[in-house]
Design an enzyme around this catalytic site. Structure first.
Site, PDB file in Angstrom:
ATOM      1  N   GLY A 112       0.797  -1.210   0.000  1.00 45.68           N
ATOM      2  CA  GLY A 112       0.000   0.000   0.000  1.00 45.68           C
ATOM      3  C   GLY A 112       0.833   1.266   0.000  1.00 45.68           C
ATOM      4  N   GLU A 115       1.708   1.800  -3.589  1.00 41.08           N
ATOM      5  CA  GLU A 115       0.461   2.206  -4.244  1.00 41.08           C
ATOM      6  C   GLU A 115       0.130   3.661  -3.925  1.00 41.08           C
ATOM      7  OE1 GLU A 115      -2.308  -1.669  -4.683  1.00 41.08           O
ATOM      8  OE2 GLU A 115      -1.637  -1.277  -2.632  1.00 41.08           O
ATOM      9  N   GLU A 135       2.320  -8.437  -2.101  1.00 37.22           N
ATOM     10  CA  GLU A 135       1.027  -8.980  -1.678  1.00 37.22           C
ATOM     11  C   GLU A 135       0.849 -10.468  -1.977  1.00 37.22           C
ATOM     12  OE1 GLU A 135       0.191  -4.538  -1.983  1.00 37.22           O
ATOM     13  OE2 GLU A 135       1.444  -6.024  -2.993  1.00 37.22           O
TER      14      GLU A 135
END
Length: 260
Positions: A112, A115, A135
């Protein structure tokens, strides 16, 4: 407005937002995502803020991922809602913000965290930074836009390799891939971002907001980017910034954009 997981600072028309959970390597949890949405919303409304720099506290991490403990027991339905809400509340929100956002990657940017950096308009990293989407090593895939933004930035093949191997790449490789725009020392990271931000503030904030919309449109399957560019280009002619910018050019002076 005060925040539990963020620090904010302002220098002239440049705001710096620092994710401040160093004991958790600045991992994103529900509270942090909510506070990031709130602070970006406030800064977007502030006409005095022309650029936002986003970074992490400490010397180890920008954001080392999401707080896995918050969703380890989620059901399929809950997982889908988590991704949908997060994308809308923060990641897509930042990408479409009319105020430019620079990610200052000062260490690990994983899951994240990467991201989040990719949702910013562009990225600058220190030479100790490492980036990756790990992930699949947890039995899941990137859920905050990683499978879409990473291929857009570095190409399908490289993105597939990064996602499938769940590995990290050093900042030097991220630069060669085009994932980051600039590479510098940890000490010079924020000064370099500030230098770039100051160059941005010299220009029309209205025109920049139109440019962001036009560029983003080119990556949306439901929008014709060229048509969006034409529309935005025409709209610029109706702004005070256009009048000032063209007048300053013809009069051979520096423009003083009113921001309208």
């Amino acid at each position: 407005m005060s925040y539990n997981t963020l620090l904010t600072a302002q220098e002239e028309s440049i705001a710096t937002v620092t994710i401040n959970r160093p004991n958790k390597l600045n991992a994103l949890n529900k509270e942090t995502i909510g506070e990031l949405h709130a602070v970006f919303s406030e800064l977007e409304k502030d006409e005095n803020i022309k650029v936002i720099i986003l970074t992490g506290s400490g010397e180890k991490a920008f954001v080392a991922g999401a707080d896995i403990s918050e969703f380890a027991q989620f059901s399929e339905k809950e997982g889908g809602k988590l991704a949908a809400k997060g994308q809308k509340l923060l990641f897509d929100f930042i990408e479409h913000l009319s105020t430019p956002v620079i990610a200052a990657i000062n260490g690990f940017a994983l899951g994240g965290g990467l991201e989040l950096a990719m949702a910013c308009h562009f990225r600058v990293a220190s030479d100790n930074a490492k980036m990756g989407l790990p992930e699949v090593s947890l039995g899941v895939i990137p859920g905050y836009g990683g499978t879409q933004r990473l291929p857009q930035l570095i190409g399908k093949g490289r993105a597939m390799e990064m996602i499938m191997t769940a590995g990290m790449i050093p900042a030097e490789r991220a630069l060669s891939y085009g994932l980051i725009n600039h590479l510098t020392s940890p000490e010079e990271l924020l000064p370099l971002c500030t230098k770039i931000a100051k160059r941005i503030t010299n220009n029309s904030s209205v025109a920049i907001s139109y440019a962001i919309k036009a560029v983003n449109a080119g990556f949306m399957s439901t929008v014709n980017g060229y048509e969006q560019e034409i529309k935005a280009f025409g709209a610029c002619f109706g702004t005070d910034d256009f009048t000032e910018g063209t007048s300053a050019f013809l009069e051979k002076r520096k423009a003083n954009f009113p921001g309208s």
